[in-house]
Design an enzyme around this catalytic site. Sequence first.
Site, short mmCIF file in Angstrom:
data_model
loop_
_atom_site.label_atom_id
_atom_site.label_comp_id
_atom_site.label_asym_id
_atom_site.label_seq_id
_atom_site.Cartn_x
_atom_site.Cartn_y
_atom_site.Cartn_z
N THR A 158 50.38 -11.67 31.62
CA THR A 158 49.23 -12.02 30.80
C THR A 158 48.35 -10.81 30.51
OG1 THR A 158 47.89 -12.54 32.75
CG2 THR A 158 49.13 -14.36 31.74
N HIS A 218 50.36 -20.31 41.51
CA HIS A 218 50.21 -19.44 40.34
C HIS A 218 50.91 -18.08 40.46
CE1 HIS A 218 48.70 -18.16 36.59
NE2 HIS A 218 47.54 -18.76 36.61
N TYR A 246 36.83 -14.89 29.23
CA TYR A 246 38.25 -14.61 29.48
C TYR A 246 39.08 -15.63 28.72
CZ TYR A 246 42.50 -13.85 32.36
OH TYR A 246 43.76 -13.57 32.82
#
Length: 773
Positions: free
Chosen positions: A603, A474, A590
């Site tokens: 993000t 990630h 979230y």
Amino acid sequence: MAEAHQAVAFQFTVSPDGIDLQLCHEALRQIYLSGLHSWKKRFIRFKNGVMTGVYPGSPGGFMVVVVSYMSYNQYRRLDPSMGLIAKLGQHMPISRYMSTDSQRIVGGVLVGTGLWVTIIMIMRNVLKSLLSWHGWMHARHGSVSWSTRLWLILVKVFSGRKPMLYSFQNSLPRLPVPTIKDTCRRYLESVRPLMEDERYERMEGLTKDFEKNLGPRLQWYLKLKSWWASNYVSDWWEEYIYLRGRGPIMVNSNYYAMDFLYVFPTSIQAARAGNAIHAIMLYRRKLDRAQVQPIYLLANKVPLCSAQWERMFNTNRVPGLETDVLQHVNDSKHIAVYHKGRFFKVWMFYDGRLLLPREIEQQMERILADSSEPLPGEEKLAALTAGDRTPWAKARETYFGRGKNKNSLDAIEKAAFFVTLDDTEQRFEEDNPVKSLDSYAKSLLHGKCYDRWFDKSFNLIVFKNGTMGLNAEHSWADAPIIGHLWEHVLSMDPLKLGYTEEGHCCGEPHPNLPGPQRLSWDVPAECQEVIQSSLTVARNLADDVDSHIFPFIDFGKGLIKKCRTSPDAFIQIALQLAHYRDKKKFCLTYEASMTRLFREGRTETVRSCTLETCAFVRAMIGDETVREECLSLLKLAAEKHQNMYRLAMTGEGIDRHLFCLYVVSKYLGEDSPFLKEVLSDPWRLSTSQTPLQQVELFDLVRHPEYVSSGGGFGPVADDGYGVSYIIVGENLINFHISSKHSSPETDSHRFGANIRQAMLDILDLFQLEKKTK
């Protein structure tokens, strides 16, 4: 063996008659072709760098400006250098070596070049100013105002022609820093429905104290960084959220992407790997040549940042004692393959060209047919990448710093990507849909904990029955980036590359292709103990994952649009209703949003649990609430959600700003009770939508099954849920839910049933059937 013979370029023997030199022409030919390929690649990168550096200008524009400028001065009988050559002549003896005509030409080119650069800088800055306006996001869906249309025309005019992937990078605006006052106000608004009055009053006091005292000082430093850095968030986000984490990245950070749900192009494992690997390498070639088109919003006019594509291939996360490092090499001509405890290095080029699908299948067949046993410690070696980071960093430094271990580790870490030829079978089964999909998702998320190299930018996993998927690290990029690659692969695989009637890749095997290289290891007993310890940690984590994937087939975005509601807002509100029914309480939620309208944006968080959403949920579970009241509250909640999503996308979110303020406070040695409490609140419901970005690659009307079934991730909180969803075509939404078995509060299957019921209950409010009649 042929490959061993061809690996030697020359041989010689010493005899009484002298030295007998024997050259292997085939090996020399391969060396020549390899070097030629490398130089071509360097030239293409250099050319693309120049084209991107001068965008929105172009070499053709340079010629037009210079020739026009010199023609105009020739017509007007003016000095094209505007006196530049004469001034230079006072300091350098130019006139001795250049004629008058040569001086005029050189002067004209110099001044014309300056004019061309000036035009480029003006266009670039005007475009940056235009892209800083986000008023178009507030228009109602489907309607475009005259001001927005005029703005789009100007964006088109100043955007230049034929942009490449990185062409807009210098024209994108910087992420703005919100004001302390706005962030604090929005934060209090977001936590109001989650706190009792007493706790909220306490939090309100901490917020006001921070806003007046420490906040402005931290904000000053953050503003300073925003003026200096390309993006004031992204580097700290990558370092502190991802690379400094010392826990396992498997499950906690890495995520997965699935294959087609209902389509099985071939059941031959090597063939599926051949087509998929070839398609991935074709994508890398397009990426190296910057031929991947930029991603746009709003009628393909508003560009998004492309910076995250730079580290998609040839990238590995290297463990460190305190922080990891992303290692990226410019080029890699091989991939690393794992099968039944053995590691192989497979070259992707031969004869100066990329291997064809059938040739890659041939290489995979050789690996599958290899009956050799794993070396001691080799089979479960990759468990080091699945466990805690510090033991892996120490083991890497101690046992893999030299000799054959270093060479083999380099072959993996510097590979273009990692491939696992899995020895299990995974597939959606119509007679057992729940268990088969849950098993499939868990295999992609963590596998056996030692058969994926979790540090690589991504792993391609091909199962024994031909099903496949991805597992992605990630830190280097977010899910939409790897999703873009995956859409390319799935669109190429069955329809463009295709298979023979027997299920093999099209084409013929290569008669002289050197085979894969088996990697060699010398893993001492002490290292094997570390491997087993990491495997124990990873297995405990993997066994605790409660995963549930279900296709929601009752309706899709087609019906949701008839309700005149945003599909994303509809689903997010349904998740709130489902969560309340599941746990009988609201929680901090979230939802991932992107900030790629800005340079190097990643993000931002949309806090989906709002006062308006909570009011709607309470009305839905009430016994006496009428439908019209629920419908009115739903519209208010959807409008609020859309507004928050716009704020997040345009740099006015809450959480990234508070995170950076916290980092500054740590650098300054300041303790902030407000920031400490804000960042300690757990996200018990973490959600994300997997967007379908390249709709043109799929005919979703005729073949809605030819698209990925999406992907998912592990739970963020020990007592929470992770939910990912993908909207497929007009009539299908796939949900991926994860939680932990160890939590008595969660059950992924129960939550899935609640989501389905919540979706149906919200749709019933609109009474579309009665309206149709």
